[in-house]
Design an enzyme around this catalytic site. Structure first.
Site, PDB file in Angstrom:
ATOM      1  N   HIS A  51      -5.824  -5.672  12.305  1.00  0.00           N
ATOM      2  CA  HIS A  51      -7.055  -6.451  12.223  1.00  0.00           C
ATOM      3  C   HIS A  51      -6.677  -7.938  12.189  1.00  0.00           C
ATOM      4  CE1 HIS A  51      -6.040  -5.776   7.861  1.00  0.00           C
ATOM      5  NE2 HIS A  51      -6.132  -7.091   7.904  1.00  0.00           N
TER       6      HIS A  51
HETATM    7  C1  T46 Z   1      -4.225  -8.046   5.427  1.00  0.00           C
HETATM    8  C2  T46 Z   1      -3.030  -7.175   5.357  1.00  0.00           C
HETATM    9  C3  T46 Z   1      -1.748  -7.970   5.321  1.00  0.00           C
HETATM   10  C4  T46 Z   1      -9.817  -3.977  -1.563  1.00  0.00           C
HETATM   11  O1  T46 Z   1     -10.745  -3.359  -2.131  1.00  0.00           O
HETATM   12  N1  T46 Z   1      -9.494  -5.229  -1.978  1.00  0.00           N
HETATM   13  C5  T46 Z   1      -8.509  -5.952  -1.378  1.00  0.00           C
HETATM   14  O2  T46 Z   1      -8.246  -7.090  -1.800  1.00  0.00           O
HETATM   15  C6  T46 Z   1      -7.798  -5.366  -0.269  1.00  0.00           C
HETATM   16  C7  T46 Z   1      -6.706  -6.158   0.444  1.00  0.00           C
HETATM   17  C8  T46 Z   1      -8.140  -4.105   0.128  1.00  0.00           C
HETATM   18  N2  T46 Z   1      -9.136  -3.415  -0.513  1.00  0.00           N
HETATM   19  C9  T46 Z   1      -9.408  -2.041  -0.099  1.00  0.00           C
HETATM   20  C10 T46 Z   1     -10.083  -1.902   1.257  1.00  0.00           C
HETATM   21  C11 T46 Z   1      -9.576  -0.574   1.745  1.00  0.00           C
HETATM   22  O3  T46 Z   1     -10.393   0.457   1.263  1.00  0.00           O
HETATM   23  O4  T46 Z   1      -8.167  -1.348  -0.003  1.00  0.00           O
HETATM   24  C12 T46 Z   1      -8.191  -0.427   1.081  1.00  0.00           C
HETATM   25  C13 T46 Z   1      -7.021  -0.664   2.027  1.00  0.00           C
HETATM   26  O5  T46 Z   1      -7.211  -1.937   2.708  1.00  0.00           O
HETATM   27  P1  T46 Z   1      -6.772  -2.181   4.219  1.00  0.00           P
HETATM   28  O6  T46 Z   1      -6.904  -0.928   4.989  1.00  0.00           O
HETATM   29  O7  T46 Z   1      -7.513  -3.373   4.723  1.00  0.00           O
HETATM   30  O8  T46 Z   1      -5.208  -2.545   4.035  1.00  0.00           O
HETATM   31  P2  T46 Z   1      -4.167  -3.063   5.122  1.00  0.00           P
HETATM   32  O9  T46 Z   1      -2.835  -2.848   4.540  1.00  0.00           O
HETATM   33  O10 T46 Z   1      -4.438  -2.497   6.461  1.00  0.00           O
HETATM   34  O11 T46 Z   1      -4.463  -4.666   5.219  1.00  0.00           O
HETATM   35  C14 T46 Z   1      -4.225  -5.492   4.090  1.00  0.00           C
HETATM   36  C15 T46 Z   1      -5.396  -6.467   3.869  1.00  0.00           C
HETATM   37  O12 T46 Z   1      -6.628  -5.728   3.798  1.00  0.00           O
HETATM   38  C16 T46 Z   1      -5.526  -7.496   4.945  1.00  0.00           C
HETATM   39  O13 T46 Z   1      -6.379  -8.546   4.510  1.00  0.00           O
HETATM   40  O14 T46 Z   1      -4.188  -9.121   6.011  1.00  0.00           O
HETATM   41  O15 T46 Z   1      -3.040  -6.246   4.269  1.00  0.00           O
END
Ligand code: T46
Length: 138
Positions: A51
């Site tokens: 993303h």
């Molecule tokens: C990014 C990369 C480097 C939250 O509730 N609060 C938070 O602050 C974050 C980061 C995530 N979440 C929840 C949302 C999803 O249900 O945690 C779950 C996993 O998040 P996501 O699939 O977005 O994680 P990544 O590892 O794909 O991405 C993350 C960050 O979301 C993003 O901002 O830049 O790490």
């Protein structure tokens, strides 16, 4: 080719007891931190991220182990390996990011300029590319 990966060398205070790194506003952080999260226990062969963010700025630090980060600005792609707690990767807005090749002991800590906002994410690559093109037309 544009350099996408902005690696910051973090000043390390080392002595016979070990090492310490301090991160504070302006030294070396270029923005105020509103949120910290970290990624660990990552399963083998998976990719995370996939993303971009409309506004969010972040610094990624691999405090343990290693992983690779691929950045994409809609035209150029660059991959950097994070394998030291003494390096931070600045990732600004409107950069597609993919995190991959996590070592089993990887802890990826992220310092973020904003609180969590699901509306700041662009999760579709074609929409991201279109947004990049529209921005460059302004
Ligand atoms: C990014 C990369 C480097 C939250 O509730 N609060 C938070 O602050 C974050 C980061 C995530 N979440 C929840 C949302 C999803 O249900 O945690 C779950 C996993 O998040 P996501 O699939 O977005 O994680 P990544 O590892 O794909 O991405 C993350 C960050 O979301 C993003 O901002 O830049 O790490």
């Amino acid at each position: 080719m544009t350099k996408l990966a902005e690696l910051i060398s973090l000043k390390t205070f080392g002595d016979e007891r070990g090492s310490l790194i301090s991160l504070q506003l302006n030294d070396p952080l270029s923005f105020e931190i509103k949120r910290i999260y970290y990624i660990f226990n990552t399963k083998s062969g998976i990719k995370r991220g996939l993303h971009a963010h409309k506004k969010l700025k972040q610094i990624l630090i691999c405090t343990s182990g290693s992983c690779k980060i691929t950045l994409d600005d809609g035209k150029n792609r660059e991959t950097v390996e994070l394998k030291s707690p003494t390096k931070g990767l600045f990732v600004g807005a409107m950069l597609w990011r993919e995190m991959h090749e996590f070592s089993v002991d990887c802890v990826l800590m992220v310092l973020a300029s904003e609180e969590y906002d699901a509306n700041d994410y662009l999760r579709n690559y074609d929409e991201f590319k279109a947004a990049c093109f529209n921005n460059s037309e302004l």
